[in-house]
Design an enzyme around this catalytic site. Structure first.
Site, PDB file in Angstrom:
ATOM      1  N   TYR A   1       3.127   8.922 -11.536  1.00  0.00           N
ATOM      2  CA  TYR A   1       2.327   8.139 -10.583  1.00  0.00           C
ATOM      3  C   TYR A   1       1.532   7.064 -11.315  1.00  0.00           C
ATOM      4  O   TYR A   1       1.521   5.891 -10.929  1.00  0.00           O
ATOM      5  CB  TYR A   1       1.390   9.075  -9.816  1.00  0.00           C
ATOM      6  CG  TYR A   1       0.472   8.381  -8.843  1.00  0.00           C
ATOM      7  CD1 TYR A   1       0.887   8.116  -7.540  1.00  0.00           C
ATOM      8  CD2 TYR A   1      -0.816   8.013  -9.206  1.00  0.00           C
ATOM      9  CE1 TYR A   1       0.050   7.481  -6.638  1.00  0.00           C
ATOM     10  CE2 TYR A   1      -1.661   7.381  -8.319  1.00  0.00           C
ATOM     11  CZ  TYR A   1      -1.227   7.112  -7.033  1.00  0.00           C
ATOM     12  OH  TYR A   1      -2.066   6.492  -6.151  1.00  0.00           O
TER      13      TYR A   1
ATOM     14  N   ASN B   1       0.806  -1.222   0.000  1.00  0.00           N
ATOM     15  CA  ASN B   1       0.000   0.000   0.000  1.00  0.00           C
ATOM     16  C   ASN B   1       0.840   1.272   0.000  1.00  0.00           C
ATOM     17  O   ASN B   1       0.368   2.315  -0.450  1.00  0.00           O
ATOM     18  CB  ASN B   1      -0.926   0.002   1.227  1.00  0.00           C
ATOM     19  CG  ASN B   1      -1.712   1.281   1.351  1.00  0.00           C
ATOM     20  OD1 ASN B   1      -2.598   1.566   0.546  1.00  0.00           O
ATOM     21  ND2 ASN B   1      -1.389   2.089   2.369  1.00  0.00           N
TER      22      ASN B   1
END
Length: 249
Positions: A159, A93
């Protein structure tokens, strides 16, 4: 019956990277409520994460670790297994965002995003999978990616590239492991508190308007999917599950 035909058991000890706040903290809390032991790390251990560890010392192991520090992650995994038992589940995560158009993003920032969001989780996965296989254990991997990997958004080029890379790695690793482990990804839509600065209120409003459920993604809508992939017998493997209220359709 071949090994690959035997169902992978539910994860009982799960390592969560980036577990100190937001979605990561929600995942840690949810897994603990489900009876799972959790080893969670982040660059900074927040008071909320520390409180969970203090309340359940026999079931939680936390520490301050930078996911890009391979020696530190190895040491954390060893310490976690000494305290909680063998890790048989991983939630990748930990990630950093982006807040600049690609033409204005410095080389150092691109390198930092790629190292944190792509290289580090691949290395952490390799580390944990090696340990599980060497000990004859089976397990489950859940990669937290993003809807950005599937749709284009300005200001999020690097990203998006890293999250797309993790989606691709999910599919390939599921094939490579041949059913000895279940490897899946969860791709949330935009959270109200995440990356809103780069998108701006106008684009966020547009996303909400085209979302059939009428709201941005919330952490509590994602954690049941993560838990299912770690705990349930579903025969789901090598998949990327989108949780965005159908905004991307």
């Amino acid at each position: 019956m071949s090994e690959s035909a035997v169902p992978v058991p539910p994860s009982t000890v799960v390592l969560v990277s980036g577990g100190s706040r937001g979605l990561g903290l929600a995942i840690v809390t949810d897994l603990l409520d489900a009876g799972v032991k959790v080893a969670a790390f982040a660059r900074t251990v927040t008071p909320d994460l520390a409180k969970l560890a203090e309340a359940r010392p026999d079931r939680v192991h936390v520490d301050s670790v930078d996911v890009t520090d391979r020696a530190a992650t190895q040491a954390f995994l060893r310490a976690a297994e000494e305290r909680l038992g063998p890790v048989d589940g991983v939630v990748n995560n930990a990630a950093v965002g982006q807040d600049s158009l690609h033409v204005h993003t410095a080389d150092a920032d691109i390198a930092r995003i790629v190292e944190t969001n792509l290289t580090a989780p691949l290395q952490l996965t390799r580390l944990t999978v090696r340990r599980m296989l060497a000990q004859g254990r089976r397990g489950r991997i859940v990669n937290v990616t993003s809807i950005c990997a599937q749709r284009g958004f300005p200001g999020l080029v690097a990203y998006s590239a890293t999250k797309g890379g993790m989606d691709a790695a999910t599919r390939s690793l599921a094939r490579e492991l041949g059913g000895r482990m279940l490897v899946n990804a969860v791709a949330p839509g935009f959270f109200a508190s995440e990356m809103s600065a780069v998108l701006g209120p106008t684009q966020l409003d547009q996303i909400v308007r085209r979302t059939p459920t009428g709201h941005l993604t919330e952490p509590h809508e994602v954690v049941p999917v993560v838990r299912m992939l770690l705990r349930d017998q579903t025969n789901i493997n090598g998949q990327v599950i989108v949780v965005d209220g159908a905004a991307s359709i």
